[in-house]
Design an enzyme around this catalytic site. Sequence first.
Site, PDB file in Angstrom:
ATOM      1  N   LYS A  32      56.047 -34.628 -32.579  1.00  0.00           N
ATOM      2  CA  LYS A  32      55.693 -33.375 -33.261  1.00  0.00           C
ATOM      3  C   LYS A  32      56.398 -33.291 -34.613  1.00  0.00           C
ATOM      4  O   LYS A  32      55.789 -32.935 -35.623  1.00  0.00           O
ATOM      5  CB  LYS A  32      56.108 -32.188 -32.376  1.00  0.00           C
ATOM      6  CG  LYS A  32      56.133 -30.854 -33.071  1.00  0.00           C
ATOM      7  CD  LYS A  32      56.562 -29.744 -32.133  1.00  0.00           C
ATOM      8  CE  LYS A  32      58.045 -29.496 -32.071  1.00  0.00           C
ATOM      9  NZ  LYS A  32      58.622 -28.759 -33.204  1.00  0.00           N
ATOM     10  N   ASN A  33      57.689 -33.610 -34.621  1.00  0.00           N
ATOM     11  CA  ASN A  33      58.461 -33.443 -35.853  1.00  0.00           C
ATOM     12  C   ASN A  33      58.169 -34.512 -36.898  1.00  0.00           C
ATOM     13  O   ASN A  33      58.631 -34.413 -38.035  1.00  0.00           O
ATOM     14  CB  ASN A  33      59.967 -33.410 -35.545  1.00  0.00           C
ATOM     15  CG  ASN A  33      60.374 -32.111 -34.877  1.00  0.00           C
ATOM     16  OD1 ASN A  33      59.560 -31.188 -34.760  1.00  0.00           O
ATOM     17  ND2 ASN A  33      61.615 -32.026 -34.432  1.00  0.00           N
ATOM     18  N   ASP A  78      67.669 -21.886 -47.922  1.00  0.00           N
ATOM     19  CA  ASP A  78      68.348 -21.989 -49.219  1.00  0.00           C
ATOM     20  C   ASP A  78      68.433 -23.427 -49.728  1.00  0.00           C
ATOM     21  O   ASP A  78      68.324 -23.676 -50.926  1.00  0.00           O
ATOM     22  CB  ASP A  78      69.745 -21.356 -49.126  1.00  0.00           C
ATOM     23  CG  ASP A  78      70.562 -21.944 -47.996  1.00  0.00           C
ATOM     24  OD1 ASP A  78      70.024 -22.070 -46.875  1.00  0.00           O
ATOM     25  OD2 ASP A  78      71.726 -22.303 -48.218  1.00  0.00           O
ATOM     26  N   LEU A  79      68.610 -24.400 -48.831  1.00  0.00           N
ATOM     27  CA  LEU A  79      68.751 -25.784 -49.283  1.00  0.00           C
ATOM     28  C   LEU A  79      67.430 -26.318 -49.841  1.00  0.00           C
ATOM     29  O   LEU A  79      67.425 -27.090 -50.809  1.00  0.00           O
ATOM     30  CB  LEU A  79      69.233 -26.673 -48.130  1.00  0.00           C
ATOM     31  CG  LEU A  79      70.586 -26.293 -47.527  1.00  0.00           C
ATOM     32  CD1 LEU A  79      70.890 -27.119 -46.289  1.00  0.00           C
ATOM     33  CD2 LEU A  79      71.699 -26.479 -48.570  1.00  0.00           C
ATOM     34  N   ARG A  90      54.409 -25.394 -27.371  1.00  0.00           N
ATOM     35  CA  ARG A  90      54.576 -25.693 -28.805  1.00  0.00           C
ATOM     36  C   ARG A  90      54.985 -27.148 -29.016  1.00  0.00           C
ATOM     37  O   ARG A  90      54.696 -27.719 -30.065  1.00  0.00           O
ATOM     38  CB  ARG A  90      55.676 -24.811 -29.414  1.00  0.00           C
ATOM     39  CG  ARG A  90      55.321 -23.348 -29.452  1.00  0.00           C
ATOM     40  CD  ARG A  90      56.426 -22.572 -30.084  1.00  0.00           C
ATOM     41  NE  ARG A  90      56.528 -22.937 -31.501  1.00  0.00           N
ATOM     42  CZ  ARG A  90      56.957 -22.129 -32.443  1.00  0.00           C
ATOM     43  NH1 ARG A  90      57.328 -20.914 -32.140  1.00  0.00           N
ATOM     44  NH2 ARG A  90      57.016 -22.537 -33.679  1.00  0.00           N
ATOM     45  N   ARG A  95      57.735 -22.364 -38.240  1.00  0.00           N
ATOM     46  CA  ARG A  95      58.721 -22.628 -39.280  1.00  0.00           C
ATOM     47  C   ARG A  95      58.260 -23.742 -40.229  1.00  0.00           C
ATOM     48  O   ARG A  95      58.534 -23.716 -41.422  1.00  0.00           O
ATOM     49  CB  ARG A  95      60.053 -23.017 -38.645  1.00  0.00           C
ATOM     50  CG  ARG A  95      61.072 -23.403 -39.704  1.00  0.00           C
ATOM     51  CD  ARG A  95      62.490 -23.375 -39.244  1.00  0.00           C
ATOM     52  NE  ARG A  95      63.361 -24.027 -40.197  1.00  0.00           N
ATOM     53  CZ  ARG A  95      64.022 -23.409 -41.146  1.00  0.00           C
ATOM     54  NH1 ARG A  95      63.924 -22.110 -41.284  1.00  0.00           N
ATOM     55  NH2 ARG A  95      64.785 -24.078 -41.991  1.00  0.00           N
ATOM     56  N   PRO A 103      68.084 -20.487 -42.445  1.00  0.00           N
ATOM     57  CA  PRO A 103      67.674 -20.132 -43.808  1.00  0.00           C
ATOM     58  C   PRO A 103      66.973 -21.305 -44.496  1.00  0.00           C
ATOM     59  O   PRO A 103      66.938 -22.407 -43.952  1.00  0.00           O
ATOM     60  CB  PRO A 103      69.009 -19.835 -44.492  1.00  0.00           C
ATOM     61  CG  PRO A 103      70.037 -20.569 -43.719  1.00  0.00           C
ATOM     62  CD  PRO A 103      69.514 -20.718 -42.317  1.00  0.00           C
TER      63      PRO A 103
HETATM   64  C1  UD1 Z   1      64.266 -29.931 -37.816  1.00  0.00           C
HETATM   65  C2  UD1 Z   1      63.427 -30.071 -36.579  1.00  0.00           C
HETATM   66  C3  UD1 Z   1      64.076 -29.320 -35.422  1.00  0.00           C
HETATM   67  C4  UD1 Z   1      65.515 -29.774 -35.221  1.00  0.00           C
HETATM   68  C5  UD1 Z   1      66.287 -29.718 -36.532  1.00  0.00           C
HETATM   69  C6  UD1 Z   1      67.674 -30.324 -36.444  1.00  0.00           C
HETATM   70  C7  UD1 Z   1      61.197 -30.289 -37.482  1.00  0.00           C
HETATM   71  C8  UD1 Z   1      59.848 -29.706 -37.625  1.00  0.00           C
HETATM   72  N1  UD1 Z   1      62.112 -29.549 -36.837  1.00  0.00           N
HETATM   73  O1  UD1 Z   1      64.303 -28.547 -38.129  1.00  0.00           O
HETATM   74  O2  UD1 Z   1      63.315 -29.589 -34.236  1.00  0.00           O
HETATM   75  O3  UD1 Z   1      66.141 -28.949 -34.282  1.00  0.00           O
HETATM   76  O4  UD1 Z   1      65.577 -30.439 -37.564  1.00  0.00           O
HETATM   77  O5  UD1 Z   1      67.598 -31.633 -36.016  1.00  0.00           O
HETATM   78  O6  UD1 Z   1      61.451 -31.412 -37.874  1.00  0.00           O
HETATM   79  N2  UD1 Z   1      69.894 -24.973 -42.925  1.00  0.00           N
HETATM   80  C9  UD1 Z   1      70.373 -24.162 -43.930  1.00  0.00           C
HETATM   81  N3  UD1 Z   1      69.622 -24.011 -45.063  1.00  0.00           N
HETATM   82  C10 UD1 Z   1      68.431 -24.659 -45.231  1.00  0.00           C
HETATM   83  C11 UD1 Z   1      67.948 -25.505 -44.203  1.00  0.00           C
HETATM   84  C12 UD1 Z   1      68.711 -25.641 -43.049  1.00  0.00           C
HETATM   85  O7  UD1 Z   1      71.433 -23.569 -43.795  1.00  0.00           O
HETATM   86  O8  UD1 Z   1      67.798 -24.494 -46.281  1.00  0.00           O
HETATM   87  C13 UD1 Z   1      70.695 -25.118 -41.682  1.00  0.00           C
HETATM   88  C14 UD1 Z   1      69.935 -24.601 -40.471  1.00  0.00           C
HETATM   89  O9  UD1 Z   1      70.102 -23.218 -40.322  1.00  0.00           O
HETATM   90  C15 UD1 Z   1      70.572 -25.382 -39.355  1.00  0.00           C
HETATM   91  C16 UD1 Z   1      70.871 -26.732 -40.005  1.00  0.00           C
HETATM   92  O10 UD1 Z   1      70.873 -26.487 -41.408  1.00  0.00           O
HETATM   93  O11 UD1 Z   1      71.779 -24.780 -38.961  1.00  0.00           O
HETATM   94  C17 UD1 Z   1      69.865 -27.817 -39.669  1.00  0.00           C
HETATM   95  O12 UD1 Z   1      68.588 -27.436 -40.086  1.00  0.00           O
HETATM   96  P1  UD1 Z   1      67.468 -28.478 -40.531  1.00  0.00           P
HETATM   97  O13 UD1 Z   1      67.999 -29.884 -40.420  1.00  0.00           O
HETATM   98  O14 UD1 Z   1      66.901 -28.047 -41.824  1.00  0.00           O
HETATM   99  O15 UD1 Z   1      66.384 -28.278 -39.383  1.00  0.00           O
HETATM  100  P2  UD1 Z   1      64.830 -28.038 -39.544  1.00  0.00           P
HETATM  101  O16 UD1 Z   1      64.286 -28.932 -40.601  1.00  0.00           O
HETATM  102  O17 UD1 Z   1      64.559 -26.586 -39.579  1.00  0.00           O
END
Ligand code: UD1
Length: 416
Positions: free
Chosen positions: A23-24, A125-126, A396, A93, A123
């Site tokens: 899925k991811n 933000d990144l 999902r 998301r 969030p």
């Molecule tokens: C992806 C996966 C999800 C998995 C996660 C971590 C997909 C569709 N989903 O989610 O299944 O659980 O990786 O392996 O691939 N963060 C920030 N700011 C940002 C982005 C992220 O603070 O702009 C934080 C998040 O809140 C979290 C951490 O970074 O605490 C990891 O998030 P991220 O690696 O971005 O996960 P996703 O891409 O949402």
Amino acid sequence: MGGIYRIIGGTRLAGRCEIPAAKNAVLPILAACLLTDERVGLENCPVLEDIANMLRILEALGCRATRSGRHVTIRPAGAAHCEMPDALSKRLRSSIFMMGPLLGRFRRAEVTYPGGCEIGLRPIDLHLKGLRAMNVAIREAHGRIYLDGSDMRAADVLLDFPSVGATENIMMAAALTRGETTIRNAAREPEIADLQAFINAMGGRVSGAGSGMVRVQGVNRLHGASFRPIPDRITAGTLLCAAAMTGGEIELDGARSDCMDAVLAKLREAGCRVSAIPGGIGLDTPAGLRGVDVFTQPYPGFPTDMQAQMMALACVAEGTSILVENVFENRFNHASQLVRMGADITIHHRTAVVRGGRLTGARVTAKDLRAGAALVLAGLAADGVTEVENVALIDRGYERLEDTLNALGARIRRVD
Ligand code: UD1
């Protein structure tokens, strides 16, 4: 949210099953289809609610999306809108994956703050900081984000944290942006390497994915492609836990052990025998399970998406296990439900201490996707009958999980 699983616990899982595409991997690849105006064919895509929603988003943006079994075809030539539909964005998301490709193709995007599983603040933000570094002008108003990429250019992006989604979004935004964009402290998940392979199959020039430094050389255009995304390492890990917890023996066709080192190491530590078999992974459980300590980390560390399933396993293992959730700040939704089934779990901030024992059937509720999977595993290993509410959340990320498990000898059925 609907659907209930009724599980009669205590049967040993045995047999062979096939692992579909991740899925991811599929979700960002579907978003990346917007980067071309030619036809894209994707093989082995499971029928999942998140993927169905992504296809609906592509259609709302003007693409044609069709599915025949596990084969998905996208015809993006008609894409004409840069505004993401509100209602669909909130459901998923991954709708934010559209920012990068929309900017790449139209130099403009309008998106809503995304929805998705309730596992912390999550969030974006990144993502926005990376796009700003590429000179995208960003304005936020009334819950919507307006992105103007008319002066976009290649940049050196340093991520504060190796976010999977931010790495992927920036890769997609950069694929059609002249010059070389570099992403440092990039996430290293196998699905990112798969996105690189897909963009390159369309004629892109991306390298380094899978390491902490990704380089994207912008090209003028991308063409259509046929692609088979990588198998789902989380589905594979979930089924391995299910077999381990029932003292079973299974073989997973298509699962890739090279992407699953951290999970396989923990299963071995817990007492399972795990082996690479031709084209897949085999597991059997010669004796009882022992507790293990787990610290979730970005890849190649132990995946946060397997923490809930490992907690279920710890509940039926001998001894004490410590699980620390380092990636998301609120991802122990399953613990209170496991306690209803007789588990002995103490939580302090991001740490859970599990004292292993037996589980008994109860009525429990899935609060997020992987929490739901963990409750199903607990139900398979528990004495008596377990009912898991909110099966729609499990749908999902798992394609008819009950069919897969029943084929392996489980007794689980969907009631409503
Ligand atoms: C992806 C996966 C999800 C998995 C996660 C971590 C997909 C569709 N989903 O989610 O299944 O659980 O990786 O392996 O691939 N963060 C920030 N700011 C940002 C982005 C992220 O603070 O702009 C934080 C998040 O809140 C979290 C951490 O970074 O605490 C990891 O998030 P991220 O690696 O971005 O996960 P996703 O891409 O949402």
